[in-house]
Design an enzyme around this catalytic site. Structure first.
Site, PDB file in Angstrom:
ATOM      1  CB  SER A  14      30.873  69.727  41.651  1.00 23.67           C
ATOM      2  OG  SER A  14      29.916  69.394  42.628  1.00 23.67           O
TER       3      SER A  14
ATOM      4  CE  LYS B  25      29.190  65.603  41.697  1.00 20.44           C
ATOM      5  NZ  LYS B  25      29.129  66.731  42.472  1.00 20.44           N
TER       6      LYS B  25
ATOM      7  CB  SER C  13      27.227  68.586  39.081  1.00 18.78           C
ATOM      8  OG  SER C  13      28.348  68.690  39.809  1.00 18.78           O
TER       9      SER C  13
END
Length: 406
Positions: free
Chosen positions: A68, A71, A128
Site C-alpha cells: 500500500s 498509494k 489505506s
C-alpha cells in the site's frame, strides 16, 4: 566591471555572515551504509526531504513489492489534480462497481455511493482504503488503467528508475507481475508528496476519525484508524504511509520535521510490523541527532539579493536580479559556517530581456566542494533601446549640462 566585482564580493561576504541553518548531505562521503543504524528490513533509505540527499541506505535500489505504499503516488496525483484546478476538495466522487469490489484494506464503499474528494483522501491516508484509491483514480483519469499510466509517467519524471506500477492501491501486488518499487524510489515519491503538498499531513497525522456512508440503505457511520503508529508519539511526525501484504512483508515511509530539517525514512520488507516502526524511528532519530541544516534566505527582498545588473542597449540600462528559492543544504555531522562560500555569476545581458529570464546563478561550496546552486532571474522586462530613446537621453543630457553651466 570594477564596480560589479565589488558588488559580488560584498554579496558573498554578506551571504556568509547572514546565512542561517542549512541542510546538506549530498556528497557520497556523507552517506552511512551500515554502522550508524541496525536495520533488519530487506532495504531502507533515510533521505533529507529538503535536498533529496541520501543520509543512510541499505539495498536502496533493490526492486521489491511495495504493497500500500503504492498509494503515496496515488495521493501525489490527487493533490497534483487539486493544484491544477482539475479537482477541488468538495467535488463529489461516485463509486463504481469496480472500485467497490476491491478487497484488502477498505472502507466498504458501495457502488453508486458518493463521497467528497476530501473524504476519499481521508480514507486513503488514514485507513489505506483500496476502494477509495480506485474511485479517485477513475475520477481523475476515467479508469484505473489510465491512472496507472499517469502514475508510471510521474514516476519516470521523478527519476524512479526501479519502479513500475500495475495498480493504484498495491493490492495483490506481485513483483513477477511487474508491480515493484525500491526504497530509494519510495523516498523520492514521498519527498514529492510531503514537500510539494504538505497539506497531506492534515490527513496522514490523524489517528482516528469517522466518515458517513450515504447509500440507498441510508446513512451509517464508519470508523477510521491510522495504520502508522508513529503518529501517536514521534515528535515532529508528518506522515506518511504504511503497507503490508504476504509478499511485501511490512513497509513504511515515515516523514518528520524538526527545526526546518525534513527527513524521510523508508523501510521495505521488514520481518514484522513492530520492526518497521522501530527501524524507521531509529533512522529518523539518527538523522535528527546527526544532521545540521544550513539555509541561506534569498527570497526576502534585501540589498543582498536584489542586485542591479547592466543590460547592453537596454531601457532601463539595468535589471534587478532575484531568486525564487532559498538555498538549503544538510550536513551529516558538524560543519563550519565560515567555510561555506558563495560565488555569484551573472550572464552578459543584451536587450531585450524578459521578466523571469535566468540572468545569473549563485554557486555554494564548502571547503572547496560544491554544494549546489540557485538561479537568479530578471525582476522585470528590459526593452531594447531605439534611436528615439538615444536621442531623448542625449537631449536630457544637453539640458542638464546647460542648466549646470547657466
Amino acid at each position: 566591471m570594477k564596480k560589479l566585482l565589488i558588488i559580488v564580493f560584498s554579496i558573498t561576504f554578506t551571504g556568509i555572515l547572514l546565512s542561517d541553518s542549512k541542510v546538506s548531505c549530498a556528497k557520497s562521503e556523507y552517506v552511512s551504509t551500515g554502522s550508524a543504524v541496525s536495520i533488519t528490513a530487506k532495504s531502507a533509505v533515510l533521505m533529507d526531504g529538503n535536498t533529496g540527499t541520501i543520509l543512510y541506505e541499505k539495498n536502496k535500489d533493490k526492486e521489491v513489492v511495495p504493497a500500500s505504499i503504492t498509494k503515496i503516488m496515488t495521493l501525489t496525483l490527487i493533490f497534483d489534480a487539486i493544484d491544477s484546478g482539475k479537482l477541488s476538495l468538495n467535488d463529489s466522487v461516485t463509486v463504481s462497481e469496480h472500485a467497490a469490489s476491491m478487497g484488502g484494506s477498505q472502507v466498504f464503499l458501495e457502488a453508486g455511493e458518493t463521497q467528497t474528494v476530501d473524504t476519499m483522501i481521508k480514507c486513503i491516508s488514514i485507513a489505506s482504503a483500496n476502494d477509495a484509491a480506485v474511485a479517485m483514480a477513475e475520477k481523475i483519469a476515467g479508469s484505473e488503467d489510465a491512472f496507472v499510466a499517469m502514475m508510471n509517467e510521474k514516476a519516470k519524471s521523478l527519476g524512479m528508475s526501479h519502479t513500475q506500477f500495475k495498480n493504484c492501491s498495491g493490492l495483490d501486488d506481485d513483483i513477477k507481475s511487474g508491480h515493484y518499487s525500491s526504497a530509494y524510489d519510495v523516498a523520492l515519491m514521498s519527498k514529492e508528496l510531503i514537500m510539494k503538498h504538505p497539506q497531506i499531513s492534515n490527513y496522514s497525522t490523524v489517528w482516528m476519525d469517522t466518515i458517513t456512508h450515504h447509500t440507498q440503505k441510508g446513512d451509517s457511520e464508519f470508523g477510521l484508524t491510522n495504520t502508522n503508529k508513529l503518529i501517536r508519539f514521534y515528535e515532529g511526525i508528518t506522515g506518511l504511509k504504511t503497507g503490508s501484504t504476504s509478499k511485501a512483508k511490512y513497509c513504511l515511509s515515515a516523514t518528520a520535521s524538526r527545526n526546518g530539517l525534513n527527513l524521510i525514512a523508508v523501510v521495505m520488507a521488514a520481518p514484522d510490523h513492530k520492526k518497521r516502526f522501530s527501524e524507521a524511528q531509529s533512522l529518523l532519530d539518527y538523522g535528527f541527532a546527526n544532521c545540521s541544516i544550513y539555509t541561506d534566505i534569498l527570497t526576502k527582498p534585501t540589498t543582498k539579493n536584489r542586485d542591479s545588473i547592466p543590460v547592453k542597449n537596454g531601457i532601463p540600462a539595468n535589471v534587478t536580479a532575484y531568486a525564487k528559492t532559498n538555498f538549503t543544504h544538510t550536513f551529516l555531522g558538524d560543519y563550519q559556517k565560515d567555510q561555506i562560500k558563495q560565488e555569484i555569476q551573472y550572464h552578459s545581458l543584451t536587450a531585450p530581456v524578459q521578466k523571469g529570464k535566468e540572468i545569473g546563478i549563485i554557486h555554494y561550496s564548502y571547503q572547496g566542494k560544491e554544494l549546489g546552486s540557485v538561479p537568479l532571474y530578471a525582476l522585470y522586462d528590459v526593452k531594447k533601446a531605439t534611436f528615439l530613446d538615444y536621442l531623448y537621453n542625449a537631449v536630457k543630457k544637453m539640458f542638464r549640462i546647460h542648466n549646470i553651466s547657466g
